[in-house]
Design an enzyme around this catalytic site. Structure first.
Site, PDB file in Angstrom:
ATOM      1  N   ASN A   1       6.619  -1.109  -5.670  1.00  0.00           N
ATOM      2  CA  ASN A   1       5.197  -1.412  -5.865  1.00  0.00           C
ATOM      3  C   ASN A   1       5.114  -2.765  -6.569  1.00  0.00           C
ATOM      4  OD1 ASN A   1       2.513  -1.511  -6.566  1.00  0.00           O
ATOM      5  ND2 ASN A   1       2.606   0.166  -8.055  1.00  0.00           N
ATOM      6  N   TRP A   2       4.732  -3.767  -5.817  1.00  0.00           N
ATOM      7  CA  TRP A   2       4.723  -5.122  -6.381  1.00  0.00           C
ATOM      8  C   TRP A   2       3.519  -5.379  -7.288  1.00  0.00           C
ATOM      9  CZ3 TRP A   2       6.392  -9.017  -1.947  1.00  0.00           C
ATOM     10  CH2 TRP A   2       7.684  -8.680  -1.520  1.00  0.00           C
ATOM     11  N   LYS A   3       2.527  -4.510  -7.235  1.00  0.00           N
ATOM     12  CA  LYS A   3       1.297  -4.681  -8.043  1.00  0.00           C
ATOM     13  C   LYS A   3       0.690  -6.061  -7.777  1.00  0.00           C
ATOM     14  CE  LYS A   3       3.247  -1.390 -11.240  1.00  0.00           C
ATOM     15  NZ  LYS A   3       3.343  -0.842 -12.565  1.00  0.00           N
TER      16      LYS A   3
ATOM     17  N   HIS B   1      -2.508   5.548  -8.140  1.00  0.00           N
ATOM     18  CA  HIS B   1      -1.656   4.964  -9.182  1.00  0.00           C
ATOM     19  C   HIS B   1      -2.412   4.965 -10.515  1.00  0.00           C
ATOM     20  CE1 HIS B   1       0.721   2.159 -11.498  1.00  0.00           C
ATOM     21  NE2 HIS B   1       1.705   2.420 -10.671  1.00  0.00           N
TER      22      HIS B   1
ATOM     23  N   GLU C   1      -2.703   2.847 -12.754  1.00  0.00           N
ATOM     24  CA  GLU C   1      -3.469   1.626 -13.037  1.00  0.00           C
ATOM     25  C   GLU C   1      -4.798   1.637 -12.295  1.00  0.00           C
ATOM     26  OE1 GLU C   1      -0.244  -1.015 -12.047  1.00  0.00           O
ATOM     27  OE2 GLU C   1       0.837  -0.238 -13.774  1.00  0.00           O
TER      28      GLU C   1
ATOM     29  N   GLU D   1       4.534   9.955 -12.014  1.00  0.00           N
ATOM     30  CA  GLU D   1       4.715   8.745 -12.816  1.00  0.00           C
ATOM     31  C   GLU D   1       4.063   8.923 -14.187  1.00  0.00           C
ATOM     32  OE1 GLU D   1       5.368   5.005 -10.313  1.00  0.00           O
ATOM     33  OE2 GLU D   1       3.223   5.327 -10.377  1.00  0.00           O
TER      34      GLU D   1
ATOM     35  N   GLY E   1       6.201   0.592 -16.947  1.00  0.00           N
ATOM     36  CA  GLY E   1       6.237  -0.776 -17.468  1.00  0.00           C
ATOM     37  C   GLY E   1       6.572  -0.859 -18.950  1.00  0.00           C
TER      38      GLY E   1
ATOM     39  N   SER F   1       9.733   2.870 -15.132  1.00  0.00           N
ATOM     40  CA  SER F   1      10.894   2.172 -15.684  1.00  0.00           C
ATOM     41  C   SER F   1      12.219   2.587 -15.040  1.00  0.00           C
ATOM     42  CB  SER F   1      10.954   2.350 -17.212  1.00  0.00           C
ATOM     43  OG  SER F   1       9.803   1.778 -17.811  1.00  0.00           O
TER      44      SER F   1
ATOM     45  N   GLY G   1       8.381  -0.374 -10.028  1.00  0.00           N
ATOM     46  CA  GLY G   1       7.487  -1.497 -10.323  1.00  0.00           C
ATOM     47  C   GLY G   1       8.284  -2.748 -10.629  1.00  0.00           C
ATOM     48  N   GLY G   2       8.474  -3.018 -11.918  1.00  0.00           N
ATOM     49  CA  GLY G   2       9.129  -4.241 -12.375  1.00  0.00           C
ATOM     50  C   GLY G   2      10.430  -4.575 -11.656  1.00  0.00           C
TER      51      GLY G   2
END
Ligand code: PGA
Length: 250
Positions: free
Chosen positions: A10-12, A95, A97, A167, A173, A213, A234-235
């Site tokens: 997930n590149w956000k 998600h 966010e 999640e 993150g 993470s 993510g990251g």
């Protein structure tokens, strides 16, 4: 029952078109044979070129969200119909966010789920408890609620299009990963919860992936858990070597 194994990046809101093209080239260099379905979710503006660049590869391009109508006066939004028209066959929904910053509710997510299915799309449905929920030992009821409110109206046959993504918000993150014990405990709880509503056979066939993470250093242990069928990254998905090190943890 052999469940689908998935690692999705997930590149956000990261990577402009140039950075996207660069990262996709790097991913193509890394990806030989993998033991799981690999997906990436770039921003809306990069989806079409990503689909084209990856057309000869096994990496699937998915969207990070979508609107709950096919078209209409919803300034700034993108629909399932539009995504389907460029060859995007899967969307992430729910998600944390989106729930937090864009106020997506259970009901809104239910509409999005319905619209995605109407357009024959697959769904990676995300949910997770906040730190306060875990501290007050409410995490199981929060998760049950998130799943039942947005998904338990579905017919059994709809579930072939659903992937669940647990999640925990406190692990996204933050560098803080849920322990493999905590992840397995929750994934097993989720599978049992789905089995009670539908049946064991259906629950055993649903892929449940973990996000929060996940890194090259912890992926193998998390993915080795019985009820963990992959990860939403993510990251670490923003670096091709890290991402493929996670993919190759299977
Ligand atoms: P993270 O994000 O890997 O950076 O924690 C996971 C996610 O939000 O899906």
């Amino acid at each position: 029952m052999l469940r689908k194994k998935i690692v999705a990046g997930n590149w956000k809101m990261n990577n402009d078109i140039h950075e996207t093209n660069g990262l996709i080239k790097d991913l193509l260099n890394e990806s030989n044979s993998t033991n799981c379905q690999v997906m990436i979710a770039p921003s809306f503006i990069s989806l079409q070129s990503s689909v084209t660049m990856l057309s000869d590869s096994k990496i699937e391009v998915v969207s990070q969200t979508m609107h709950h109508e096919n078209n209409g006066a919803y300034t700034g939004e993108v629909s399932a119909k539009m995504l389907s028209s460029i060859g995007v066959k899967t969307t992430i929904l729910g998600h944390s966010e989106r729930r937090e910053y864009f106020k997506e509710t259970h009901d809104m997510l239910k509409l999005k789920v319905n619209k995605a299915l109407e357009n024959s799309m697959d769904i990676i449905f995300c949910f997770g408890e906040e730190l306060k929920d875990r501290k007050s030992e409410n995490h199981f009821s929060v998760i049950s609620n998130q799943i039942s409110e947005s998904l338990f109206h579905l017919k059994k046959s709809d579930w072939t299009n659903i992937v669940l993504a647990y999640e925990p918000v406190w692990a996204i993150g933050t560098g803080e990963t849920a322990s493999s014990y905590q992840v397995q405990e929750m994934h097993n709880f989720i599978r049992t919860f789905v089995a009670k509503k539908y049946n064991t056979q259906l629950a055993e066939s649903v892929s449940i992936i973990y996000g929060g993470s996940v890194k090259p250093g912890n992926a193998k242990e998390i993915f080795s858990m019985q009820d963990v069928d992959g990860g939403l990254i993510g990251g670490a998905a923003l670096n091709s070597k890290d991402f493929f090190s996670i993919v190759n943890s299977f």
